[in-house]
Design a protein around this motif. Structure first.
Motif, PDB file in Angstrom:
ATOM      1  N   LEU A 186       3.316  -6.690   4.336  1.00 43.94           N
ATOM      2  CA  LEU A 186       3.050  -5.253   4.437  1.00 43.94           C
ATOM      3  C   LEU A 186       1.563  -4.897   4.429  1.00 43.94           C
ATOM      4  O   LEU A 186       1.221  -3.715   4.425  1.00 43.94           O
ATOM      5  N   VAL A 187       0.693  -5.874   4.444  1.00 44.92           N
ATOM      6  CA  VAL A 187      -0.732  -5.571   4.263  1.00 44.92           C
ATOM      7  C   VAL A 187      -1.283  -4.674   5.367  1.00 44.92           C
ATOM      8  O   VAL A 187      -2.037  -3.724   5.088  1.00 44.92           O
ATOM      9  N   GLU A 188      -0.909  -4.922   6.615  1.00 44.87           N
ATOM     10  CA  GLU A 188      -1.434  -4.090   7.702  1.00 44.87           C
ATOM     11  C   GLU A 188      -0.887  -2.672   7.622  1.00 44.87           C
ATOM     12  O   GLU A 188      -1.589  -1.699   7.911  1.00 44.87           O
ATOM     13  N   HIS A 189       0.384  -2.536   7.222  1.00 42.44           N
ATOM     14  CA  HIS A 189       0.960  -1.195   7.048  1.00 42.44           C
ATOM     15  C   HIS A 189       0.254  -0.458   5.911  1.00 42.44           C
ATOM     16  O   HIS A 189       0.015   0.751   6.009  1.00 42.44           O
ATOM     17  N   TRP A 190      -0.065  -1.190   4.853  1.00 45.14           N
ATOM     18  CA  TRP A 190      -0.789  -0.597   3.723  1.00 45.14           C
ATOM     19  C   TRP A 190      -2.155  -0.076   4.184  1.00 45.14           C
ATOM     20  O   TRP A 190      -2.531   1.058   3.869  1.00 45.14           O
ATOM     21  N   CYS A 191      -2.865  -0.861   4.953  1.00 45.82           N
ATOM     22  CA  CYS A 191      -4.194  -0.466   5.438  1.00 45.82           C
ATOM     23  C   CYS A 191      -4.096   0.725   6.386  1.00 45.82           C
ATOM     24  O   CYS A 191      -4.921   1.654   6.324  1.00 45.82           O
ATOM     25  N   GLN A 192      -3.093   0.722   7.263  1.00 42.94           N
ATOM     26  CA  GLN A 192      -2.899   1.847   8.180  1.00 42.94           C
ATOM     27  C   GLN A 192      -2.542   3.116   7.420  1.00 42.94           C
ATOM     28  O   GLN A 192      -3.027   4.214   7.753  1.00 42.94           O
ATOM     29  N   PHE A 193      -1.706   2.971   6.406  1.00 39.75           N
ATOM     30  CA  PHE A 193      -1.327   4.110   5.570  1.00 39.75           C
ATOM     31  C   PHE A 193      -2.558   4.723   4.896  1.00 39.75           C
ATOM     32  O   PHE A 193      -2.733   5.948   4.897  1.00 39.75           O
ATOM     33  N   LEU A 194      -3.422   3.885   4.331  1.00 42.16           N
ATOM     34  CA  LEU A 194      -4.616   4.383   3.652  1.00 42.16           C
ATOM     35  C   LEU A 194      -5.514   5.148   4.618  1.00 42.16           C
ATOM     36  O   LEU A 194      -6.049   6.213   4.278  1.00 42.16           O
ATOM     37  N   GLN A 195      -5.695   4.635   5.820  1.00 38.38           N
ATOM     38  CA  GLN A 195      -6.560   5.287   6.795  1.00 38.38           C
ATOM     39  C   GLN A 195      -5.968   6.614   7.277  1.00 38.38           C
ATOM     40  O   GLN A 195      -6.696   7.573   7.536  1.00 38.38           O
ATOM     41  N   ALA A 196      -4.634   6.670   7.341  1.00 37.49           N
ATOM     42  CA  ALA A 196      -3.972   7.880   7.841  1.00 37.49           C
ATOM     43  C   ALA A 196      -3.789   8.944   6.762  1.00 37.49           C
ATOM     44  O   ALA A 196      -3.938  10.144   7.023  1.00 37.49           O
ATOM     45  N   ARG A 197      -3.487   8.521   5.543  1.00 37.37           N
ATOM     46  CA  ARG A 197      -3.085   9.479   4.510  1.00 37.37           C
ATOM     47  C   ARG A 197      -4.063   9.617   3.345  1.00 37.37           C
ATOM     48  O   ARG A 197      -4.055  10.631   2.651  1.00 37.37           O
ATOM     49  N   HIS A 198      -4.889   8.617   3.110  1.00 38.20           N
ATOM     50  CA  HIS A 198      -5.704   8.612   1.886  1.00 38.20           C
ATOM     51  C   HIS A 198      -7.173   8.897   2.200  1.00 38.20           C
ATOM     52  O   HIS A 198      -7.728   9.914   1.803  1.00 38.20           O
ATOM     53  N   ASN A 199      -7.786   7.978   2.891  1.00 42.71           N
ATOM     54  CA  ASN A 199      -9.179   8.127   3.335  1.00 42.71           C
ATOM     55  C   ASN A 199     -10.147   8.431   2.188  1.00 42.71           C
ATOM     56  O   ASN A 199     -11.092   9.215   2.337  1.00 42.71           O
ATOM     57  N   LYS A 200      -9.901   7.820   1.041  1.00 40.05           N
ATOM     58  CA  LYS A 200     -10.788   7.974  -0.122  1.00 40.05           C
ATOM     59  C   LYS A 200     -11.054   6.596  -0.715  1.00 40.05           C
ATOM     60  O   LYS A 200     -10.381   5.619  -0.390  1.00 40.05           O
ATOM     61  N   ALA A 201     -12.026   6.548  -1.624  1.00 41.49           N
ATOM     62  CA  ALA A 201     -12.327   5.289  -2.316  1.00 41.49           C
ATOM     63  C   ALA A 201     -11.131   4.834  -3.148  1.00 41.49           C
ATOM     64  O   ALA A 201     -10.262   5.631  -3.520  1.00 41.49           O
ATOM     65  N   ALA A 226      11.707   3.540  -8.258  1.00 44.18           N
ATOM     66  CA  ALA A 226      10.974   4.794  -8.063  1.00 44.18           C
ATOM     67  C   ALA A 226      10.513   5.392  -9.384  1.00 44.18           C
ATOM     68  O   ALA A 226       9.581   6.211  -9.413  1.00 44.18           O
ATOM     69  N   GLU A 227      11.155   4.987 -10.482  1.00 44.57           N
ATOM     70  CA  GLU A 227      10.779   5.487 -11.801  1.00 44.57           C
ATOM     71  C   GLU A 227       9.760   4.576 -12.484  1.00 44.57           C
ATOM     72  O   GLU A 227       9.372   4.820 -13.634  1.00 44.57           O
ATOM     73  N   GLY A 228       9.337   3.526 -11.796  1.00 48.43           N
ATOM     74  CA  GLY A 228       8.377   2.586 -12.381  1.00 48.43           C
ATOM     75  C   GLY A 228       6.999   3.221 -12.507  1.00 48.43           C
ATOM     76  O   GLY A 228       6.709   4.285 -11.940  1.00 48.43           O
ATOM     77  N   ALA A 229       6.113   2.548 -13.242  1.00 46.90           N
ATOM     78  CA  ALA A 229       4.791   3.112 -13.540  1.00 46.90           C
ATOM     79  C   ALA A 229       3.758   2.721 -12.478  1.00 46.90           C
ATOM     80  O   ALA A 229       2.656   2.281 -12.789  1.00 46.90           O
ATOM     81  N   TRP A 230       4.115   2.895 -11.198  1.00 46.23           N
ATOM     82  CA  TRP A 230       3.176   2.569 -10.132  1.00 46.23           C
ATOM     83  C   TRP A 230       2.193   3.720  -9.938  1.00 46.23           C
ATOM     84  O   TRP A 230       2.541   4.875 -10.129  1.00 46.23           O
ATOM     85  N   PRO A 231       0.946   3.446  -9.527  1.00 47.38           N
ATOM     86  CA  PRO A 231       0.015   4.530  -9.186  1.00 47.38           C
ATOM     87  C   PRO A 231       0.620   5.397  -8.078  1.00 47.38           C
ATOM     88  O   PRO A 231       1.384   4.906  -7.239  1.00 47.38           O
ATOM     89  N   TYR A 232       0.263   6.684  -8.076  1.00 47.13           N
ATOM     90  CA  TYR A 232       0.853   7.608  -7.098  1.00 47.13           C
ATOM     91  C   TYR A 232       0.659   7.120  -5.672  1.00 47.13           C
ATOM     92  O   TYR A 232       1.506   7.346  -4.801  1.00 47.13           O
ATOM     93  N   LEU A 233      -0.463   6.449  -5.405  1.00 42.17           N
ATOM     94  CA  LEU A 233      -0.762   5.998  -4.052  1.00 42.17           C
ATOM     95  C   LEU A 233       0.260   4.972  -3.568  1.00 42.17           C
ATOM     96  O   LEU A 233       0.647   4.970  -2.393  1.00 42.17           O
ATOM     97  N   ILE A 234       0.720   4.118  -4.465  1.00 45.16           N
ATOM     98  CA  ILE A 234       1.729   3.128  -4.096  1.00 45.16           C
ATOM     99  C   ILE A 234       3.075   3.805  -3.867  1.00 45.16           C
ATOM    100  O   ILE A 234       3.812   3.458  -2.934  1.00 45.16           O
ATOM    101  N   ASP A 235       3.391   4.800  -4.705  1.00 49.38           N
ATOM    102  CA  ASP A 235       4.633   5.568  -4.485  1.00 49.38           C
ATOM    103  C   ASP A 235       4.596   6.261  -3.121  1.00 49.38           C
ATOM    104  O   ASP A 235       5.599   6.293  -2.393  1.00 49.38           O
ATOM    105  N   GLU A 236       3.435   6.819  -2.766  1.00 48.38           N
ATOM    106  CA  GLU A 236       3.305   7.483  -1.463  1.00 48.38           C
ATOM    107  C   GLU A 236       3.426   6.477  -0.323  1.00 48.38           C
ATOM    108  O   GLU A 236       3.964   6.800   0.747  1.00 48.38           O
ATOM    109  N   PHE A 237       2.936   5.268  -0.560  1.00 52.86           N
ATOM    110  CA  PHE A 237       3.055   4.210   0.455  1.00 52.86           C
ATOM    111  C   PHE A 237       4.522   3.881   0.713  1.00 52.86           C
ATOM    112  O   PHE A 237       4.940   3.714   1.866  1.00 52.86           O
TER     113      PHE A 237
END
Length: 259
Positions: A186-201, A226-237
């Motif tokens: 999933l690494v390429e999907h993760w990178c594409q997601f960050l560029q499309a939805r996050h665009n922050k440090a 979905a109830e796990g303690a993941w950072p919001y960014l991972i949940d959004e991914f």
């Protein structure tokens, strides 16, 4: 060595090829580590006689070859020359592993203490020895404990001085480099997601938790909580993957068990 089985003979030969050690030393290290090749490397390179074999005078000469003419440290030009001398691309992951051994504080910089101390700890005092040690350093990425250490080291090493977070472009480059070794689907999907939805440090928490996510959550998300303690960014991914039908339940499973 003739009395050994084929598998053990192969390990002895591999050990001798990578370390340059004698057959006797190879056998001793492998026996101590119960014939675990990675364990034998650790035994060999942690021995005090290996560390003390590095000649300080020769290390000083090496340092002076790469030292910046206007600062008492090795900067980008010096590192580029070093890479050229050992025939390694500056973007090769082995340079990250070498920086980890040197405990380097910043990417593209080696202080004198970092450079000499790191090479000394590896038993290296010449370019020839450094070239010979490259296969061993590459093999360290296959060790789960060392991979985790190198992964966590990479965050501080790659971020800009004085910054708490890692620039997005830098983080993406590091993830592509690191997960090329671990083959996270999933690494390429993760990178594409960050560029499309996050665009922050990227924060340190997100950086460290992504490795846990990649290791423990099946790429098909069959065990994602979905109830796990993941950072919001991972949940959004995860939402991004499901919304775009990127993940098909039941496919690509089993990766996390291999890591």
């Amino acid at each position: 060595m003739n009395k050994l089985g084929i598998g053990r003979r192969d390990k002895v030969q591999q050990f001798m090829t990578i370390t340059g050690a004698s057959e006797k030393v190879a056998l001793q290290a492998l026996k101590v580590s119960d014939w675990n090749l990675e364990g034998a490397f650790d035994v060999f390179y942690s021995q005090s006689q290996v560390k003390s074999s590095a000649d300080t005078r020769r290390l000083e000469e090496l340092y002076n070859r790469y030292k910046d003419p206007y600062a008492d440290m090795i900067l980008a030009d010096g590192i580029s020359l070093l890479c050229n001398d050992i025939q390694v691309d500056p973007q090769d992951i082995v340079m990250l592993v070498l920086s980890w051994h040197m405990k380097a504080a910043t990417m593209c910089e080696f202080s004198k203490q970092e450079f000499i101390g790191g090479l000394q700890s590896l038993g290296i005092d010449s370019l020839e020895k450094l070239r010979e040690k490259l296969p061993f350093m590459r093999s360290e990425m296959k060790d789960e404990h060392k991979f985790r250490e190198i992964y966590n080291f990479a965050f501080s090493w790659a971020k800009e001085k004085g910054q708490k977070s890692l620039a997005l472009d830098t983080a993406i480059g590091m993830w592509q480099l690191l997960f090329a070794e671990k083959e996270w689907p999933l690494v390429e999907h993760w990178c594409q997601f960050l560029q499309a939805r996050h665009n922050k440090a990227i924060s340190r928490d997100t950086w460290s938790q992504l490795l846990e996510f990649a290791r423990n959550v099946d790429p098909a998300l069959s065990n994602y909580d979905a109830e796990g303690a993941w950072p919001y960014l991972i949940d959004e991914f995860v939402e991004y993957l499901t919304e775009n039908s990127i993940v098909q339940i039941g496919q690509m499973s089993g990766w996390s068990q291999k890591c």
